[in-house]
Design an enzyme around this catalytic site. Structure first.
Site, PDB file in Angstrom:
ATOM      1  N   ASN A   1       0.675  -1.145  -0.043  1.00  0.00           N
ATOM      2  CA  ASN A   1       0.063  -0.121  -0.008  1.00  0.00           C
ATOM      3  C   ASN A   1       0.895   1.320  -0.020  1.00  0.00           C
ATOM      4  O   ASN A   1       2.064   1.105   0.126  1.00  0.00           O
ATOM      5  CB  ASN A   1      -0.817   0.017   1.180  1.00  0.00           C
ATOM      6  CG  ASN A   1      -2.082  -0.827   1.107  1.00  0.00           C
ATOM      7  OD1 ASN A   1      -2.573  -1.412   0.044  1.00  0.00           O
ATOM      8  ND2 ASN A   1      -2.537  -1.625   2.204  1.00  0.00           N
TER       9      ASN A   1
ATOM     10  N   ASP B   1      -4.029  -6.347   2.008  1.00  0.00           N
ATOM     11  CA  ASP B   1      -5.224  -7.386   2.290  1.00  0.00           C
ATOM     12  C   ASP B   1      -4.817  -8.787   1.842  1.00  0.00           C
ATOM     13  O   ASP B   1      -5.386  -9.659   2.289  1.00  0.00           O
ATOM     14  CB  ASP B   1      -6.491  -6.995   1.592  1.00  0.00           C
ATOM     15  CG  ASP B   1      -7.084  -5.607   2.175  1.00  0.00           C
ATOM     16  OD1 ASP B   1      -7.099  -5.642   3.433  1.00  0.00           O
ATOM     17  OD2 ASP B   1      -7.326  -4.711   1.491  1.00  0.00           O
TER      18      ASP B   1
ATOM     19  N   LYS C   1      13.373 -14.534  -9.517  1.00  0.00           N
ATOM     20  CA  LYS C   1      12.777 -13.677 -10.354  1.00  0.00           C
ATOM     21  C   LYS C   1      11.807 -14.053 -11.307  1.00  0.00           C
ATOM     22  O   LYS C   1      12.319 -15.162 -12.207  1.00  0.00           O
ATOM     23  CB  LYS C   1      13.618 -12.669 -10.760  1.00  0.00           C
ATOM     24  CG  LYS C   1      13.081 -11.366 -11.546  1.00  0.00           C
ATOM     25  CD  LYS C   1      13.966 -10.248 -12.121  1.00  0.00           C
ATOM     26  CE  LYS C   1      13.411  -9.515 -12.848  1.00  0.00           C
ATOM     27  NZ  LYS C   1      14.203  -8.513 -13.332  1.00  0.00           N
TER      28      LYS C   1
ATOM     29  N   ASP D   1      -6.419 -10.597   9.281  1.00  0.00           N
ATOM     30  CA  ASP D   1      -6.888  -9.540   9.706  1.00  0.00           C
ATOM     31  C   ASP D   1      -6.380  -9.152  11.059  1.00  0.00           C
ATOM     32  O   ASP D   1      -6.953  -9.676  12.133  1.00  0.00           O
ATOM     33  CB  ASP D   1      -8.401  -9.490   9.506  1.00  0.00           C
ATOM     34  CG  ASP D   1      -8.920  -8.220   9.928  1.00  0.00           C
ATOM     35  OD1 ASP D   1      -8.583  -7.321  10.643  1.00  0.00           O
ATOM     36  OD2 ASP D   1     -10.031  -7.979   9.155  1.00  0.00           O
TER      37      ASP D   1
ATOM     38  N   LYS E   1     -17.062  -1.164   8.989  1.00  0.00           N
ATOM     39  CA  LYS E   1     -15.996  -1.673   9.334  1.00  0.00           C
ATOM     40  C   LYS E   1     -15.974  -1.832  10.836  1.00  0.00           C
ATOM     41  O   LYS E   1     -15.266  -2.964  11.588  1.00  0.00           O
ATOM     42  CB  LYS E   1     -14.798  -0.941   8.889  1.00  0.00           C
ATOM     43  CG  LYS E   1     -13.406  -1.726   9.237  1.00  0.00           C
ATOM     44  CD  LYS E   1     -12.346  -0.666   8.438  1.00  0.00           C
ATOM     45  CE  LYS E   1     -10.740  -1.448   8.858  1.00  0.00           C
ATOM     46  NZ  LYS E   1      -9.718  -0.605   8.098  1.00  0.00           N
TER      47      LYS E   1
ATOM     48  N   LYS F   1     -15.403  -5.668  12.600  1.00  0.00           N
ATOM     49  CA  LYS F   1     -14.246  -6.299  13.084  1.00  0.00           C
ATOM     50  C   LYS F   1     -14.317  -5.951  14.642  1.00  0.00           C
ATOM     51  O   LYS F   1     -13.407  -6.711  15.170  1.00  0.00           O
ATOM     52  CB  LYS F   1     -12.908  -5.212  12.462  1.00  0.00           C
ATOM     53  CG  LYS F   1     -12.907  -5.336  10.937  1.00  0.00           C
ATOM     54  CD  LYS F   1     -11.557  -5.135  10.304  1.00  0.00           C
ATOM     55  CE  LYS F   1     -11.516  -5.355   9.068  1.00  0.00           C
ATOM     56  NZ  LYS F   1     -10.148  -5.047   8.589  1.00  0.00           N
TER      57      LYS F   1
END
Length: 412
Positions: free
Chosen positions: A222, A290, A300, A319, A351, A355
């Site tokens: 991210n 995620d 590679k 999670d 959420k 969670k």
């Protein structure tokens, strides 16, 4: 003001010296008093008359004022203040402070004072990163001087990176963390240890991205810079907490008073988080990937002449927030972050319920929030949401820590 009634402000010689004028104004507005010492270099950028008008106190520029020095005026100045602030603290000033040089009014005061010292660095990125400066900063911190981390961004010299002087509001908040005085308007009171809102608490923070390897040279990630999580860790430490920071791969300095553990992948981050328990508060800021590659290639992955794109099978990562919510060692206050690009509050509300978190701090990342220096957040709790205005990330962190302190104090 929280922490400090009387500030002795030493203005070093750098283009950022102009911000010292705004800092004087903010300290006065918050109820504090300021006496300024202007170095020879600082006087090239701001004038004694400007600082005198803003502070309503005489400005000191030289040791060779015979009237004052007949009464050892520089010693009196160094002892009368509640806090000595060096802003901007140039590379030259930091070096002199670390070496104990006393060759002008400013450095003599710094060597003579028995009061806390806060240094606010500002310099070119290469100067800040130079081994000599890093050694000087480490020495000063070992000597008990509080050295703030500079901001990152474009500089007057045209380069980009860490070295910018933090905004005056951020410096004011740092001043507010020192003991004594009345509460500072609009800022959390982090003064004496027994009054720090998180004193004696263990706060666990995650920050940054995770890197999920595909092969030895590629990974899934991210865009998180880690700045918001590091700012929260710093604010929690300033609020008296014992802080454990689990950081993904980022290029950020460890905040003072924080125990840092570096990880790469989501599974490594979960293991480090679980190893850090128990904790009174957990703030899960990290932008955890995620998914990860279901099968890690040992070599590679090569392109061939067929034009075929190799398939990439994905597996779901653990999670971390949901795992903590179900843990027998669940923190008393569990806070997650939600980076959203649309329907921010609605997605965060779902959420939180899904969670099992107590709060979700939601932010809209459709602009340049990730990697930027500002944030607009919404605090979603069981009773609704609070919409906060856009603020620098350091200010968001302080406000969140103050909010956490209030929650703990009321026993919710």
């Amino acid at each position: 003001m929280s922490g400090v009634g009387k500030v002795l402000l030493i203005v070093g010689g750098g283009i950022a010296a102009y911000k010292s004028c705004e800092l004087v104004r903010l300290i006065r507005k918050a109820g504090g008093s300021v006496t300024c010492v202007l170095t020879e270099g600082g006087a090239k950028f701001v004038t004694p008359m400007t600082l005198a008008a803003l502070s309503e106190n005489p400005v000191h520029t030289t040791l060779w004022d015979l009237k004052n020095e007949a009464e050892m005026g520089h010693i009196q100045l160094s002892r009368e203040a509640d806090l000595v602030v060096v802003c901007p603290a140039t590379a030259d000033l930091l070096a002199k402070m670390a070496a104990g040089v006393a060759d002008d009014m400013a450095t003599t005061l710094l060597l003579a004072t028995d009061k806390p010292v806060l240094a606010v660095p500002a310099m070119n990125v290469k100067m800040w990163q130079h081994p000599a400066t890093r050694r000087n900063v480490a020495q000063l911190r070992d000597d008990g001087v509080t050295v703030m981390e500079p901001d990152e961004g474009p500089m007057a010299c045209g380069e980009f990176g860490p070295g910018r002087l933090p905004e005056p509001e951020t410096v004011l908040a740092a001043i507010a963390n020192f003991g004594g005085g009345d509460p500072l308007v609009g800022q959390p009171d982090f003064a004496a240890e027994k009054h720090r809102p998180l004193y004696g608490k263990h706060v666990l923070v995650t920050a940054g991205p995770t890197h999920e390897p595909i092969d030895p040279v590629r990974y899934i990630a991210n865009r998180s810079s880690g700045k918001q999580g590091f700012a929260i860790a710093a604010a929690a430490a300033q609020a008296g907490a014992r802080v454990t920071l689990v950081a993904g791969p980022v290029q950020l300095e460890t905040p003072a008073g924080v125990d840092r553990f570096d990880v790469e992948s989501a599974r490594e981050m979960l293991a480090a988080v679980e190893a850090a328990l128990p904790a009174d508060v957990a703030v899960m800021v990290a932008a955890v990937a995620d998914w990860r590659a279901a099968d890690l290639a040992e070599q590679k992955i090569k392109k061939d002449s067929s034009g075929e794109v190799p398939p990439l099978a994905l597996a779901e990562n653990p999670d971390i927030l949901a795992t903590l919510a179900k843990s027998p060692q669940r923190p008393g206050l569990l806070i997650g972050f939600a980076a959203e690009t649309e329907n921010v509050v609605a997605h965060a509300t779902a959420k939180r319920a899904r969670k099992g978190a107590d709060w979700i701090v939601a932010n809209d990342v459709s602009g340049d929030v990730m990697g930027g220096d500002a944030n607009t957040v919404h605090i979603v709790t069981a009773v609704g949401s609070e919409d906060w205005p856009a603020m620098p990330k350091a200010q968001v962190a302080r406000a969140l820590i103050e909010r956490i302190g209030q929650e703990i104090e009321t026993g919710n």
